[in-house]
Design a protein around this motif. Structure first.
Motif, PDB file in Angstrom:
ATOM      1  N   SER A  95       7.263  42.743   6.072  1.00 13.60           N
ATOM      2  CA  SER A  95       8.473  42.009   6.447  1.00 13.60           C
ATOM      3  C   SER A  95       8.173  40.529   6.649  1.00 13.60           C
ATOM      4  CB  SER A  95       9.059  42.613   7.731  1.00 13.60           C
ATOM      5  OG  SER A  95      10.215  41.899   8.133  1.00 13.60           O
ATOM      6  N   ASP A  96       7.047  40.231   7.296  1.00 11.39           N
ATOM      7  CA  ASP A  96       6.664  38.827   7.489  1.00 11.39           C
ATOM      8  C   ASP A  96       6.397  38.148   6.156  1.00 11.39           C
ATOM      9  OD1 ASP A  96       6.897  39.219  10.187  1.00 11.39           O
ATOM     10  OD2 ASP A  96       4.751  39.547  10.524  1.00 11.39           O
ATOM     11  N   HIS A  97       5.732  38.864   5.245  1.00 10.69           N
ATOM     12  CA  HIS A  97       5.439  38.293   3.923  1.00 10.69           C
ATOM     13  C   HIS A  97       6.721  38.047   3.137  1.00 10.69           C
ATOM     14  CE1 HIS A  97       1.054  39.992   3.935  1.00 10.69           C
ATOM     15  NE2 HIS A  97       1.223  38.950   4.736  1.00 10.69           N
ATOM     16  N   ILE A  98       7.647  39.001   3.218  1.00 12.25           N
ATOM     17  CA  ILE A  98       8.931  38.828   2.518  1.00 12.25           C
ATOM     18  C   ILE A  98       9.681  37.629   3.086  1.00 12.25           C
ATOM     19  CG2 ILE A  98      11.211  39.855   2.170  1.00 12.25           C
ATOM     20  CD1 ILE A  98       9.868  42.552   1.913  1.00 12.25           C
ATOM     21  N   GLY A  99       9.660  37.500   4.395  1.00 14.26           N
ATOM     22  CA  GLY A  99      10.314  36.350   5.017  1.00 14.26           C
ATOM     23  C   GLY A  99       9.697  35.031   4.572  1.00 14.26           C
ATOM     24  N   ALA A 100       8.354  35.019   4.513  1.00 11.72           N
ATOM     25  CA  ALA A 100       7.676  33.797   4.072  1.00 11.72           C
ATOM     26  C   ALA A 100       7.987  33.492   2.609  1.00 11.72           C
ATOM     27  CB  ALA A 100       6.168  33.938   4.278  1.00 11.72           C
ATOM     28  N   ALA A 101       7.994  34.544   1.759  1.00  4.08           N
ATOM     29  CA  ALA A 101       8.316  34.338   0.343  1.00  4.08           C
ATOM     30  C   ALA A 101       9.752  33.869   0.169  1.00  4.08           C
ATOM     31  CB  ALA A 101       8.091  35.645  -0.431  1.00  4.08           C
ATOM     32  N   SER A 102      10.668  34.395   0.984  1.00  6.14           N
ATOM     33  CA  SER A 102      12.065  33.963   0.924  1.00  6.14           C
ATOM     34  C   SER A 102      12.195  32.484   1.278  1.00  6.14           C
ATOM     35  CB  SER A 102      12.913  34.819   1.869  1.00  6.14           C
ATOM     36  OG  SER A 102      14.265  34.415   1.837  1.00  6.14           O
ATOM     37  N   GLU A 103      11.450  32.064   2.285  1.00  6.35           N
ATOM     38  CA  GLU A 103      11.471  30.641   2.651  1.00  6.35           C
ATOM     39  C   GLU A 103      10.914  29.771   1.525  1.00  6.35           C
ATOM     40  OE1 GLU A 103       9.340  30.230   6.264  1.00  6.35           O
ATOM     41  OE2 GLU A 103      10.830  31.284   7.496  1.00  6.35           O
ATOM     42  N   GLN A 104       9.855  30.268   0.868  1.00  4.49           N
ATOM     43  CA  GLN A 104       9.276  29.498  -0.242  1.00  4.49           C
ATOM     44  C   GLN A 104      10.249  29.408  -1.409  1.00  4.49           C
ATOM     45  OE1 GLN A 104       5.604  31.492  -1.113  1.00  4.49           O
ATOM     46  NE2 GLN A 104       4.554  30.709   0.713  1.00  4.49           N
ATOM     47  N   ILE A 105      10.958  30.495  -1.701  1.00  8.61           N
ATOM     48  CA  ILE A 105      11.936  30.466  -2.783  1.00  8.61           C
ATOM     49  C   ILE A 105      13.093  29.523  -2.439  1.00  8.61           C
ATOM     50  CG2 ILE A 105      13.659  31.859  -3.999  1.00  8.61           C
ATOM     51  CD1 ILE A 105      11.683  34.158  -3.961  1.00  8.61           C
ATOM     52  N   SER A 106      13.505  29.555  -1.185  1.00  8.40           N
ATOM     53  CA  SER A 106      14.555  28.623  -0.753  1.00  8.40           C
ATOM     54  C   SER A 106      14.095  27.182  -0.923  1.00  8.40           C
ATOM     55  CB  SER A 106      14.928  28.901   0.706  1.00  8.40           C
ATOM     56  OG  SER A 106      15.460  30.193   0.856  1.00  8.40           O
ATOM     57  N   THR A 107      12.838  26.933  -0.580  1.00  7.41           N
ATOM     58  CA  THR A 107      12.284  25.584  -0.758  1.00  7.41           C
ATOM     59  C   THR A 107      12.241  25.215  -2.244  1.00  7.41           C
ATOM     60  OG1 THR A 107      10.943  25.844   1.229  1.00  7.41           O
ATOM     61  CG2 THR A 107      10.282  24.121  -0.314  1.00  7.41           C
ATOM     62  N   LEU A 108      11.828  26.180  -3.090  1.00  9.30           N
ATOM     63  CA  LEU A 108      11.793  25.950  -4.533  1.00  9.30           C
ATOM     64  C   LEU A 108      13.188  25.668  -5.073  1.00  9.30           C
ATOM     65  CD1 LEU A 108      10.257  25.978  -7.219  1.00  9.30           C
ATOM     66  CD2 LEU A 108      10.587  28.454  -7.305  1.00  9.30           C
ATOM     67  N   ASN A 109      14.160  26.401  -4.559  1.00 13.20           N
ATOM     68  CA  ASN A 109      15.547  26.181  -4.973  1.00 13.20           C
ATOM     69  C   ASN A 109      15.994  24.777  -4.601  1.00 13.20           C
ATOM     70  OD1 ASN A 109      17.996  26.804  -6.078  1.00 13.20           O
ATOM     71  ND2 ASN A 109      18.736  27.984  -4.338  1.00 13.20           N
ATOM     72  N   GLY A 110      15.608  24.339  -3.415  1.00 15.09           N
ATOM     73  CA  GLY A 110      15.945  22.969  -3.001  1.00 15.09           C
ATOM     74  C   GLY A 110      15.243  21.938  -3.864  1.00 15.09           C
ATOM     75  N   ASN A 111      13.970  22.202  -4.198  1.00 12.94           N
ATOM     76  CA  ASN A 111      13.236  21.279  -5.067  1.00 12.94           C
ATOM     77  C   ASN A 111      13.873  21.211  -6.443  1.00 12.94           C
ATOM     78  OD1 ASN A 111      11.424  20.787  -3.007  1.00 12.94           O
ATOM     79  ND2 ASN A 111       9.931  22.318  -3.726  1.00 12.94           N
ATOM     80  N   ALA A 112      14.349  22.352  -6.961  1.00 17.54           N
ATOM     81  CA  ALA A 112      15.024  22.362  -8.261  1.00 17.54           C
ATOM     82  C   ALA A 112      16.288  21.516  -8.218  1.00 17.54           C
ATOM     83  CB  ALA A 112      15.350  23.803  -8.659  1.00 17.54           C
ATOM     84  N   SER A 113      17.003  21.554  -7.112  1.00 15.25           N
ATOM     85  CA  SER A 113      18.197  20.709  -6.971  1.00 15.25           C
ATOM     86  C   SER A 113      17.818  19.231  -7.001  1.00 15.25           C
ATOM     87  CB  SER A 113      18.914  21.052  -5.660  1.00 15.25           C
ATOM     88  OG  SER A 113      19.359  22.382  -5.666  1.00 15.25           O
ATOM     89  N   GLN A 114      16.708  18.908  -6.325  1.00 14.85           N
ATOM     90  CA  GLN A 114      16.243  17.514  -6.355  1.00 14.85           C
ATOM     91  C   GLN A 114      15.828  17.099  -7.760  1.00 14.85           C
ATOM     92  OE1 GLN A 114      13.158  17.122  -3.453  1.00 14.85           O
ATOM     93  NE2 GLN A 114      14.508  17.542  -1.718  1.00 14.85           N
ATOM     94  N   ILE A 115      15.179  18.026  -8.484  1.00 17.95           N
ATOM     95  CA  ILE A 115      14.803  17.728  -9.878  1.00 17.95           C
ATOM     96  C   ILE A 115      16.050  17.474 -10.713  1.00 17.95           C
ATOM     97  CG2 ILE A 115      13.773  18.720 -11.968  1.00 17.95           C
ATOM     98  CD1 ILE A 115      11.795  20.174 -10.140  1.00 17.95           C
TER      99      ILE A 115
END
Length: 353
Positions: A88-108
């Motif tokens: 569960s902790d790993h999934i939460g961390a991966a979800s945060e990373q994907i959210s960050t990636l999604n934000g970075n894609a918006s910036q790109i």
């Protein structure tokens, strides 16, 4: 004639006394016969106790196996709960990373939009430069070539920007789907963790119950084993009384030493040492138990020699020692049961899932 008159009442009195004694003897013999039957009943009771003791010991061992297996299941559930929490902790961390990636894609995407604007402006400037080069004639040919290349470069940059924008949008879509899946998985994992916690709590409760049942069964098994040994001690005493009542031809040699009876075997070679070796009463049990057997043999030996007073003294000493043995055994069992019961945690009620 007077002496004759005095003798006749005396003879009649003696005859009446003899008849009375004969009647008492008959009653005594009848009681002795019933007492012998009581001894047979006691032996039957001992056999029943023997079966009960064997059954309780078997069930106690089976319950102990169940408790061990329940403990292993508890450890497995605890490990599973820890693993689920880690996942569960790993999934939460991966979800945060994907959210960050999604934000970075918006910036790109924003940067690409800016590059696209620059590209359009570059093409416009190159077009204007071509017009001015045409006006300049021969002098502007070299500048016209540069303007053409710049316009072509701007076109390629615009095409590349469109391709990158398309790719970024695909990445964003995939990231959104992955993010949503991660969030759903996180919720499912959290629910699973809650169910695992509830199952673990119930398993711990069942383990507590198994421990309580095990303690009760263990105590019952020990008690039945000891009571069976006490019944054999009663048989020993009954055999002594049979000698005194003339119902047995047994001699001193027919009575076993304290090491050969069931209680002695339990004390020296059986479970007694494992269960009560640290008990003061257990250590003190050896002497009075020995005296029960020694006084039983002495009583029979003195009786056979006609030393009735010494025989009766040994008989009383046998009873006193036997009472001491039984009281110490009761005290040992109560103390052990109290300790084991106090070590078992009490169930506090249901846990919310």
């Amino acid at each position: 004639m007077a002496p004759t008159n005095q003798t006749e009442p005396t003879t009649a009195s003696l005859l009446a006394r003899i008849a009375e004694l004969e009647q008492q003897q008959a009653i005594t013999q009848s009681i002795f016969g019933s007492l012998a039957a009581f001894g047979d009943s006691l032996m039957t009771l001992r056999e029943s106790f023997s079966d009960l003791s064997a059954l309780l010991i078997k069930n106690s061992r089976a319950n102990e196996d169940t408790r061990i297996q329940s403990g292993e299941s508890q450890e497995g559930l605890q490990k599973m709960t820890r693993n689920i929490k880690t996942i569960s902790d790993h999934i939460g961390a991966a979800s945060e990373q994907i959210s960050t990636l999604n934000g970075n894609a918006s910036q790109i995407g924003a940067i690409l939009s800016m590059i696209d604007d620059v590209s359009r402006q570059t093409k416009l400037l190159a077009f204007n430069a071509s017009i001015e080069a045409a006006r300049a004639g021969e002098a502007g040919k070299g500048f016209a070539i540069v303007a053409t290349e710049v316009r072509a470069l701007a076109g390629r940059a615009s095409t590349a920007t469109l391709d990158i924008s398309k790719l970024v949008r695909e990445i964003q879509n995939q990231a959104n789907h992955a993010d949503q899946d991660m969030q759903n998985n996180a919720i499912s994992t959290e629910n699973l963790k809650g169910e695992a916690d509830t199952l673990l709590f119930r398993t711990e409760h069942m383990l507590d119950i198994a421990k309580q049942n095990g303690t009760a069964l263990s105590t019952a098994a020990i008690l039945s084993e000891i009571e069976l040994a006490n019944l054999e001690e009663l048989e020993l005493k009954l055999d002594v009384y049979r000698v005194f009542m003339g119902l047995s031809d047994a001699t001193e040699a027919d009575f076993p030493p304290e090491t050969d009876c069931r209680l002695g075997q339990w004390y020296y070679d059986g479970s007694g040492q494992d269960l009560f070796a640290g008990s003061i009463d257990f250590t003190a049990l050896e002497s009075p138990h020995r005296e029960v057997h020694e006084n039983a043999r002495k009583a029979v030996a003195f009786y056979r020699k006609g030393q009735l007073n010494l025989a009766l003294d040994a008989l009383r000493a046998m009873e006193t020692s036997n009472l001491d043995v039984m009281q110490r055994l009761r005290k040992m069992i109560r103390e052990r049961n109290r300790k084991e019961t106090s070590n078992i945690p009490q169930f506090q009620g249901s846990k919310a899932a």
